[in-house]
Enzyme design. Structure first.
Site, PDB file in Angstrom:
ATOM      1  N   ASP A  27     -18.682  53.607 -41.417  1.00 32.60           N
ATOM      2  CA  ASP A  27     -18.017  54.922 -41.397  1.00 32.60           C
ATOM      3  C   ASP A  27     -18.443  55.613 -40.122  1.00 32.60           C
ATOM      4  O   ASP A  27     -19.593  55.484 -39.687  1.00 32.60           O
ATOM      5  CB  ASP A  27     -18.426  55.740 -42.627  1.00 32.60           C
ATOM      6  CG  ASP A  27     -17.429  56.863 -42.925  1.00 32.60           C
ATOM      7  OD1 ASP A  27     -16.917  56.897 -44.059  1.00 32.60           O
ATOM      8  OD2 ASP A  27     -17.153  57.692 -42.023  1.00 32.60           O
ATOM      9  N   ASP A  28     -17.503  56.365 -39.518  1.00 29.64           N
ATOM     10  CA  ASP A  28     -17.846  57.046 -38.271  1.00 29.64           C
ATOM     11  C   ASP A  28     -18.640  58.324 -38.523  1.00 29.64           C
ATOM     12  O   ASP A  28     -19.185  58.898 -37.591  1.00 29.64           O
ATOM     13  CB  ASP A  28     -16.574  57.358 -37.462  1.00 29.64           C
ATOM     14  CG  ASP A  28     -15.590  58.203 -38.239  1.00 29.64           C
ATOM     15  OD1 ASP A  28     -15.401  57.924 -39.446  1.00 29.64           O
ATOM     16  OD2 ASP A  28     -15.022  59.134 -37.652  1.00 29.64           O
ATOM     17  N   ASP A  72       3.115  -2.457 -48.969  1.00 32.82           N
ATOM     18  CA  ASP A  72       2.571  -1.261 -49.617  1.00 32.82           C
ATOM     19  C   ASP A  72       3.330  -0.943 -50.907  1.00 32.82           C
ATOM     20  O   ASP A  72       2.728  -0.575 -51.920  1.00 32.82           O
ATOM     21  CB  ASP A  72       2.648  -0.058 -48.666  1.00 32.82           C
ATOM     22  CG  ASP A  72       1.575  -0.126 -47.577  1.00 32.82           C
ATOM     23  OD1 ASP A  72       0.764  -1.086 -47.594  1.00 32.82           O
ATOM     24  OD2 ASP A  72       1.541   0.776 -46.719  1.00 32.82           O
ATOM     25  N   ASP A 132     -14.450  52.268 -43.837  1.00 39.94           N
ATOM     26  CA  ASP A 132     -13.720  53.524 -43.670  1.00 39.94           C
ATOM     27  C   ASP A 132     -12.391  53.233 -42.963  1.00 39.94           C
ATOM     28  O   ASP A 132     -12.318  52.367 -42.084  1.00 39.94           O
ATOM     29  CB  ASP A 132     -14.594  54.453 -42.816  1.00 39.94           C
ATOM     30  CG  ASP A 132     -13.955  55.816 -42.619  1.00 39.94           C
ATOM     31  OD1 ASP A 132     -13.199  56.259 -43.508  1.00 39.94           O
ATOM     32  OD2 ASP A 132     -14.222  56.429 -41.564  1.00 39.94           O
ATOM     33  N   ASN A 183       3.733  -9.169 -46.345  1.00 41.40           N
ATOM     34  CA  ASN A 183       3.479  -8.350 -45.161  1.00 41.40           C
ATOM     35  C   ASN A 183       4.128  -8.942 -43.912  1.00 41.40           C
ATOM     36  O   ASN A 183       4.746  -8.228 -43.124  1.00 41.40           O
ATOM     37  CB  ASN A 183       1.968  -8.239 -44.906  1.00 41.40           C
ATOM     38  CG  ASN A 183       1.353  -7.056 -45.641  1.00 41.40           C
ATOM     39  OD1 ASN A 183       1.987  -6.023 -45.811  1.00 41.40           O
ATOM     40  ND2 ASN A 183       0.113  -7.219 -46.073  1.00 41.40           N
ATOM     41  N   GLU A 210      -5.438  -6.973 -51.679  1.00 41.16           N
ATOM     42  CA  GLU A 210      -4.455  -7.224 -52.733  1.00 41.16           C
ATOM     43  C   GLU A 210      -5.147  -7.696 -54.014  1.00 41.16           C
ATOM     44  O   GLU A 210      -4.561  -8.375 -54.833  1.00 41.16           O
ATOM     45  CB  GLU A 210      -3.407  -8.231 -52.252  1.00 41.16           C
ATOM     46  CG  GLU A 210      -3.877  -9.666 -52.151  1.00 41.16           C
ATOM     47  CD  GLU A 210      -4.446 -10.026 -50.786  1.00 41.16           C
ATOM     48  OE1 GLU A 210      -4.862  -9.101 -50.041  1.00 41.16           O
ATOM     49  OE2 GLU A 210      -4.493 -11.233 -50.477  1.00 41.16           O
ATOM     50  N   ASP A 236      -5.566 -11.285 -58.150  1.00 37.60           N
ATOM     51  CA  ASP A 236      -5.237 -11.278 -56.728  1.00 37.60           C
ATOM     52  C   ASP A 236      -3.767 -11.693 -56.630  1.00 37.60           C
ATOM     53  O   ASP A 236      -3.344 -12.687 -57.226  1.00 37.60           O
ATOM     54  CB  ASP A 236      -6.136 -12.306 -56.028  1.00 37.60           C
ATOM     55  CG  ASP A 236      -5.950 -12.306 -54.531  1.00 37.60           C
ATOM     56  OD1 ASP A 236      -6.895 -11.897 -53.821  1.00 37.60           O
ATOM     57  OD2 ASP A 236      -4.873 -12.724 -54.054  1.00 37.60           O
ATOM     58  N   MET A 262     -10.228  55.852 -41.449  1.00 36.30           N
ATOM     59  CA  MET A 262     -10.028  56.694 -40.286  1.00 36.30           C
ATOM     60  C   MET A 262     -11.252  56.681 -39.392  1.00 36.30           C
ATOM     61  O   MET A 262     -12.270  57.297 -39.710  1.00 36.30           O
ATOM     62  CB  MET A 262      -9.777  58.131 -40.744  1.00 36.30           C
ATOM     63  CG  MET A 262      -8.643  58.278 -41.727  1.00 36.30           C
ATOM     64  SD  MET A 262      -7.151  58.735 -40.868  1.00 36.30           S
ATOM     65  CE  MET A 262      -7.370  60.517 -40.848  1.00 36.30           C
TER      66      MET A 262
HETATM   67  N1  LIG Z   1     -15.675  -7.871 -42.508  1.00 32.76           N
HETATM   68  C1  LIG Z   1     -14.588  -7.091 -42.624  1.00 32.76           C
HETATM   69  N2  LIG Z   1     -13.360  -7.539 -42.244  1.00 32.76           N
HETATM   70  C2  LIG Z   1     -12.286  -6.726 -42.352  1.00 32.76           C
HETATM   71  C3  LIG Z   1     -12.405  -5.442 -42.853  1.00 32.76           C
HETATM   72  N3  LIG Z   1     -11.171  -4.860 -42.835  1.00 32.76           N
HETATM   73  C4  LIG Z   1     -10.321  -5.780 -42.330  1.00 32.76           C
HETATM   74  N4  LIG Z   1     -11.015  -6.896 -42.057  1.00 32.76           N
HETATM   75  C5  LIG Z   1     -10.502  -8.153 -41.516  1.00 32.76           C
HETATM   76  O1  LIG Z   1      -9.299  -7.955 -40.808  1.00 32.76           O
HETATM   77  C6  LIG Z   1      -8.333  -8.888 -41.369  1.00 32.76           C
HETATM   78  C7  LIG Z   1      -6.951  -8.516 -41.000  1.00 32.76           C
HETATM   79  O2  LIG Z   1      -6.536  -7.397 -41.697  1.00 32.76           O
HETATM   80  P1  LIG Z   1      -5.003  -7.167 -41.793  1.00 32.76           P
HETATM   81  O3  LIG Z   1      -4.352  -7.615 -40.544  1.00 32.76           O
HETATM   82  O4  LIG Z   1      -4.850  -5.746 -42.163  1.00 32.76           O
HETATM   83  O5  LIG Z   1      -4.486  -8.193 -42.969  1.00 32.76           O
HETATM   84  C8  LIG Z   1      -4.550  -7.884 -44.270  1.00 32.76           C
HETATM   85  C9  LIG Z   1      -3.277  -7.196 -44.661  1.00 32.76           C
HETATM   86  O6  LIG Z   1      -2.155  -7.917 -44.167  1.00 32.76           O
HETATM   87  C10 LIG Z   1      -3.267  -7.325 -46.171  1.00 32.76           C
HETATM   88  N5  LIG Z   1      -3.685  -6.035 -46.721  1.00 32.76           N
HETATM   89  C11 LIG Z   1      -4.908  -5.641 -47.080  1.00 32.76           C
HETATM   90  N6  LIG Z   1      -4.871  -4.392 -47.506  1.00 32.76           N
HETATM   91  C12 LIG Z   1      -3.584  -3.975 -47.382  1.00 32.76           C
HETATM   92  C13 LIG Z   1      -2.879  -2.763 -47.670  1.00 32.76           C
HETATM   93  O7  LIG Z   1      -3.491  -1.755 -48.084  1.00 32.76           O
HETATM   94  N7  LIG Z   1      -1.532  -2.692 -47.454  1.00 32.76           N
HETATM   95  C14 LIG Z   1      -0.871  -3.759 -46.958  1.00 32.76           C
HETATM   96  N8  LIG Z   1       0.456  -3.640 -46.750  1.00 32.76           N
HETATM   97  N9  LIG Z   1      -1.499  -4.905 -46.672  1.00 32.76           N
HETATM   98  C15 LIG Z   1      -2.835  -5.024 -46.889  1.00 32.76           C
HETATM   99  O8  LIG Z   1      -4.166  -8.357 -46.495  1.00 32.76           O
HETATM  100  C16 LIG Z   1      -4.496  -9.016 -45.250  1.00 32.76           C
HETATM  101  C17 LIG Z   1      -5.673  -9.923 -45.393  1.00 32.76           C
HETATM  102  O9  LIG Z   1      -6.851  -9.229 -45.490  1.00 32.76           O
HETATM  103  P2  LIG Z   1      -8.168 -10.018 -45.166  1.00 32.76           P
HETATM  104  O10 LIG Z   1      -7.994 -11.441 -45.554  1.00 32.76           O
HETATM  105  O11 LIG Z   1      -9.251  -9.275 -45.796  1.00 32.76           O
HETATM  106  O12 LIG Z   1      -8.247 -10.048 -43.521  1.00 32.76           O
HETATM  107  C18 LIG Z   1      -8.721  -8.946 -42.830  1.00 32.76           C
HETATM  108  C19 LIG Z   1     -10.216  -9.099 -42.670  1.00 32.76           C
HETATM  109  O13 LIG Z   1     -10.569 -10.388 -42.292  1.00 32.76           O
HETATM  110  C20 LIG Z   1     -13.716  -4.995 -43.253  1.00 32.76           C
HETATM  111  O14 LIG Z   1     -13.898  -3.834 -43.763  1.00 32.76           O
HETATM  112  N10 LIG Z   1     -14.760  -5.838 -43.118  1.00 32.76           N
HETATM  113 MG   LIG Z   2     -13.671  58.237 -40.764  1.00 32.57          MG
HETATM  114 MG   LIG Z   3      -4.128 -12.958 -51.496  1.00 29.72          MG
END
Ligand SMILES: Nc1nc2c(ncn2[C@@H]2O[C@@H]3COP(=O)(O)O[C@H]4[C@@H](O)[C@H](n5cnc6c(=O)[nH]c(N)nc65)O[C@@H]4COP(=O)(O)O[C@H]3[C@H]2O)c(=O)[nH]1
Ligand SMILES: [Mg+2]
Ligand SMILES: [Mg+2]
Ligand SMILES: Nc1nc2c(ncn2[C@@H]2O[C@@H]3COP(=O)(O)O[C@H]4[C@@H](O)[C@H](n5cnc6c(=O)[nH]c(N)nc65)O[C@@H]4COP(=O)(O)O[C@H]3[C@H]2O)c(=O)[nH]1
Ligand SMILES: Nc1nc2c(ncn2[C@@H]2O[C@@H]3COP(=O)(O)O[C@H]4[C@@H](O)[C@H](n5cnc6c(=O)[nH]c(N)nc65)O[C@@H]4COP(=O)(O)O[C@H]3[C@H]2O)c(=O)[nH]1
Ligand SMILES: Nc1nc2c(ncn2[C@@H]2O[C@@H]3COP(=O)(O)O[C@H]4[C@@H](O)[C@H](n5cnc6c(=O)[nH]c(N)nc65)O[C@@H]4COP(=O)(O)O[C@H]3[C@H]2O)c(=O)[nH]1
Ligand SMILES: Nc1nc2c(ncn2[C@@H]2O[C@@H]3COP(=O)(O)O[C@H]4[C@@H](O)[C@H](n5cnc6c(=O)[nH]c(N)nc65)O[C@@H]4COP(=O)(O)O[C@H]3[C@H]2O)c(=O)[nH]1
Ligand SMILES: [Mg+2]
Lengths: 456, 456
Positions: A9-10, A346, A53, A337, A372, A329, A55
């Site tokens: 306040d002034d 995805d 305040d 992909n 996967e 898996d 004013m």
């Molecule tokens: N040590 C280590 N290596 C890593 C890590 N992140 C990636 N890599 C290595 O990078 C490789 C290639 O990954 P990518 O091209 O995305 O190739 C991926 C991608 O094509 C597919 N994939 C995985 N997650 C996703 C996803 O969220 N969406 C889609 N569309 N594809 C996915 O599966 C493929 C095969 O995956 P990986 O056999 O695991 O093969 C992976 C793995 O060997 C990590 O945190 N640590």
């Molecule tokens: Mg005042």
């Molecule tokens: Mg697989």
């Protein structure tokens, strides 16, 4: 709860009077005599509430308020405008400049402590939430400043006298709110637990024989309404009882006959604060669930899976009920992909997650284990039943084609799975996963699109 | 703040007396007359505080307390044991059974309201944190029940009279605590802001001329000490002032001359509560940072990157300072995984992250963009300087071999990078990343281990 209050306040005697009143209540008071000083103190001493305040020569209170709101360091500090003018347009200007509340000069003690205590109480809570959210340097916090529309709030009026409640209701409806009226405490408690959730309750202190403050106490004692803004309506002659009301957690009060503009303004400040608290809370909630979920599929992530699995195994050791897991898996997923692109990949991952999530029990847990690979944890499920579930899921995925972008006829997806059941109370989550993984490997080797039971 | 209190006693008049006292203060009171009833009410009505008689036929108070502590639904509800026995061993048994506090019969009003209010205040806060943490169904919350050692706490005694403070200090040191003594409020405020952080302050109401409660108010007004447990020491004759003290946020009190066992017990209950709050807070903090970081490398994750980048671009639009990003991808990383295994791959990803993180400015931000792709955001950095930084980082990675498990001579790692600078205020984060990605692609095509500037 004590707190640090910045008084601006002034006119020196005005500052002194407020300082004396607040100090006697053990608040920690700091002072400033113009706009520049106020902005400086606000940054340097982080007060909990600013009494400002309007004013003042040079920069007036509205401008100070606007600047406080622009600075991320001071944006969250509640500002109470102190104005000699009873002119409604000033209150509106104050609220537009970002003030949280206002007081009219000469300042009444009840009003002063009511506003300050209720602001401090909420700030203690929101500071705690802000601090938690800020841990990771989250830049999202800053968006909370954005103002939302305040109309359409759910307001409950509790009053035994129809003519009073109706008048208040009419005015709030004109302001665009949804208003309900009940006549006694029991009805009010019932409504307070029902949907849609209330945004504000306006309670008359005298509910023909019942004590309105008792109802306020009950609302404060319920988990669901602990933070519900409560406006107490009372007669001038009830003012001596107000202190108890504020102590038990009433947010603010109105004197009968309720002035139309006072009503709108008080309702508006309560709703603003509530919105801020809600936005902060839901931001933190979203953040917490992000920590545990996979962003693509919404399934739990690997980190959460590990923690959850260990816990389930501990519970199993106590209760000796079996826990089974299924690790699966997708077959030849890399082809999806490579041939159809990552968007198709995805889309498949998302739909697998949805189909499986909707086809297991709510206490079963689905997690994305890696690219996967997924895991389902089934508490209280033995090996035989778990295998049946896994086979049901296998058919659920394999028998109906997946819709993917750029392929009208859709896509057939299959998986291979390993199912393992924990029976040894000493087995760890990692060991259990390892066994499931070995079975999954066998399933792949055996030609894919199949379920294999793990060796004990 | 009002709250719901469950009063448990086998003697009806005892229940009635407590009920009347609490109801007059607008607490919401529910009652039970034996152990079984208490457990039932505790689950059904979720009280905020339980006042629990010790001596009851059938299940006694200790057993009720133990069972409340075993049930996840009631584990977090504060329990105050009410005992006619002044025997110290009973208090110890109570604390061992999991009680948070105790009251001696006949119950003194001051003591009753002190315990209840301070428990309710902290519970409001911890309930809020628990609720946020529980959003994702986090099973980690349950671990908070585990008891930690309470010795070694940092306790500050504030008293102008050496002989009094010394006696209290001696006793707390015997109990294994680190004790410091200061003589006045100014010293206390100073110490309260210093390291190591205090776990408890014991303040005498009379600091030779200064008012000890004023100091308590100041401590409550500071961000850092808002939740610090405060024990007020006073003479019987000061009791009328205690109400104000509790209102301003004092946690509990002790009457001079301070009884040795009373002292230890009060200190212990305050420390227990503080530890619980701290564990809860740091669990939530860890959770929040998990939401924003990549678990393997500790770098920010993709989700955070996106949010942060958009914000930096908005700031750029306001300030017209350039923002540059660098996107880099490790060269032939799949070979590392395939030939040396995932552990080696993980080790490389971690070390890249460390080297880069330590070699850019603290306001620059490193995020893991995907498997072996990272992004550095450089605010206020133009294209020319960003290219120089990228080249410095390239040398930093390429010139010194990486240590990996199972390969004594280490491993040479290189990356390819694209650097893009935002100049158009309309460009989005995704567009900027796309440009950097195109440059990265050129770098790969050009032979890897190089940095390429993106086209505008
Ligand atoms: N040590 C280590 N290596 C890593 C890590 N992140 C990636 N890599 C290595 O990078 C490789 C290639 O990954 P990518 O091209 O995305 O190739 C991926 C991608 O094509 C597919 N994939 C995985 N997650 C996703 C996803 O969220 N969406 C889609 N569309 N594809 C996915 O599966 C493929 C095969 O995956 P990986 O056999 O695991 O093969 C992976 C793995 O060997 C990590 O945190 N640590
Ligand atoms: Mg005042
Ligand atoms: Mg697989
Ligand atoms: N953790 C877990 N366990 C699972 C799941 N699916 C099946 N089981 C286990 O396998 C047993 C047999 O399942 P069912 O042949 O489908 O035979 C089931 C099914 O025909 C029916 N049923 C039970 N719950 C549901 C349900 O939520 N939806 C449907 N559609 N049927 C259900 O009742 C029968 C007997 O059920 P239960 O005695 O509970 O016995 C179930 C249960 O122990 C699952 O998704 N998660
Ligand atoms: N074949 C088979 N499928 C199972 C079994 N358990 C779970 N599921 C699948 O998982 C879904 C969700 O199960 P919920 O969360 O228990 O949620 C279930 C559960 O709360 C209830 N419900 C359905 N059938 C039964 C039943 O037979 N007994 C019981 N106790 N509840 C059932 O209705 C909800 C929705 O059921 P649905 O639409 O069938 O949707 C079910 C069903 O598709 C099972 O034992 N056998
Ligand atoms: N955002 C960001 N920008 C970066 C970074 N590294 C360099 N730059 C930018 O590049 C300019 C030239 O860097 P320099 O040749 O290393 O020349 C630097 C360097 O020799 C020295 N310098 C400044 N800060 C540091 C530092 O933290 N560590 C070291 N070792 N030298 C520094 O001062 C010179 C001039 O610095 P500036 O005028 O600031 O100008 C810097 C700055 O604009 C970085 O990690 N992040
Ligand atoms: N060549 C080069 N490297 C850069 C530059 N800017 C940042 N870095 C690298 O990034 C590290 C961390 O930078 P910082 O967070 O700003 O943290 C810096 C900064 O706070 C301060 N510092 C060092 N040199 C300077 C300087 O010349 N000017 C300023 N303003 N601060 C400096 O000391 C901290 C540690 O410095 P370092 O050990 O050198 O560690 C530096 C250095 O390795 C740069 O312009 N040129
Ligand atoms: Mg008894």
């Amino acid at each position: 709860m004590s707190a640090r209050i910045l008084v601006v306040d002034d006119i020196l005697p005005n500052v002194k009077v407020l300082e004396a009143k607040l100090t006697a209540e053990y608040f920690d008071v700091i002072t400033a005599f113009d706009g520049a000083g106020a902005l400086e103190r606000a940054v340097a001493d982080s007060p909990d509430v600013i009494l400002l305040d309007v004013m003042m020569p040079g920069m007036d209170g509205f401008e100070v308020c606007r600047r406080l709101r622009q600075d991320p360091q001071t944006r969250h500090i509640p500002v109470v405008m102190v104005t000699a003018l009873t002119d409604v347009s000033d209150r509106v200007r104050g609220l537009e400049a970002g003030a949280d509340d206002f007081l009219s000069k000469p300042i009444n003690d009840h009003a002063l402590f009511a506003r300050v205590r209720s602001l401090v109480r909420l700030k203690t809570l929101t500071d705690e939430l802000r601090a938690r959210q800020a841990t990771a340097g989250s830049s999202e916090l800053e968006d909370l400043g954005a103002e939302e529309a305040l109309a359409g709030a759910h307001v409950l009026i509790v009053d035994a006298q129809q003519h009073r409640s109706q008048r208040i209701a009419d005015q709030l409806r004109q302001a665009g709110h949804e208003v309900e009226i009940v006549g006694d405490a029991a009805e009010a408690m019932q409504r307070s637990q029902a949907e849609p959730a209330l945004d504000l309750a306006i309670v008359h202190i005298d509910l023909s024989g019942q004590d309105g403050m008792r109802l306020c106490g009950q609302l404060r004692s319920q988990e669901t309404t602990r933070q519900l803004p409560l406006l107490l309506v009372l007669d001038e002659s009830d003012l001596p009882r107000l202190a108890k009301g504020l102590e038990l957690g009433v947010s603010d009060y109105l004197i009968e006959p309720v002035d139309r503009n006072e009503l709108r303004a008080r309702v508006r400040t309560q709703l603003r604060r509530r919105r801020y608290y809600h936005r902060l809370r839901s931001l933190l909630d979203r953040t917490v669930s992000m920590a545990y979920t996979d962003p693509l599929t919404g399934a739990y992530n690997r980190r959460y899976l590990k923690a959850h699995l260990e816990r389930k195994l501990m519970e199993m050791a106590d209760s000796s009920k079996p826990v089974s897991i299924m690790l699966f898996d997708l077959d030849r997923f890399k082809l999806v992909n490579d041939e159809l692109g990552h968007d198709a990949g995805d889309a498949v991952l998302k739909e697998v997650s949805q189909r499986v999530g909707n086809n297991v029990r709510s206490f079963d847990m689905l997690a994305r284990y890696g690219g996967e690979e997924f895991v389902v944890i089934m508490p209280d499920t033995d090996a035989e039943h778990a295998l049946a579930v896994a086979d049901r899921l296998r058919r659920l995925i394999g028998e109906k084609r997946f819709g993917v972008p750029g392929r009208d006829e859709g896509l057939t997806v299959t998986f291979s799975a390993g199912v393992a059941t924990a029976t040894d109370p000493m087995e760890t989550g990692d060991q259990l996963l390892k066994r499931a993984d070995a079975a999954l490997y066998e399933a792949k080797g055996g030609g894919r699109d199949r379920v294999v039971a793990a060796r004990p």
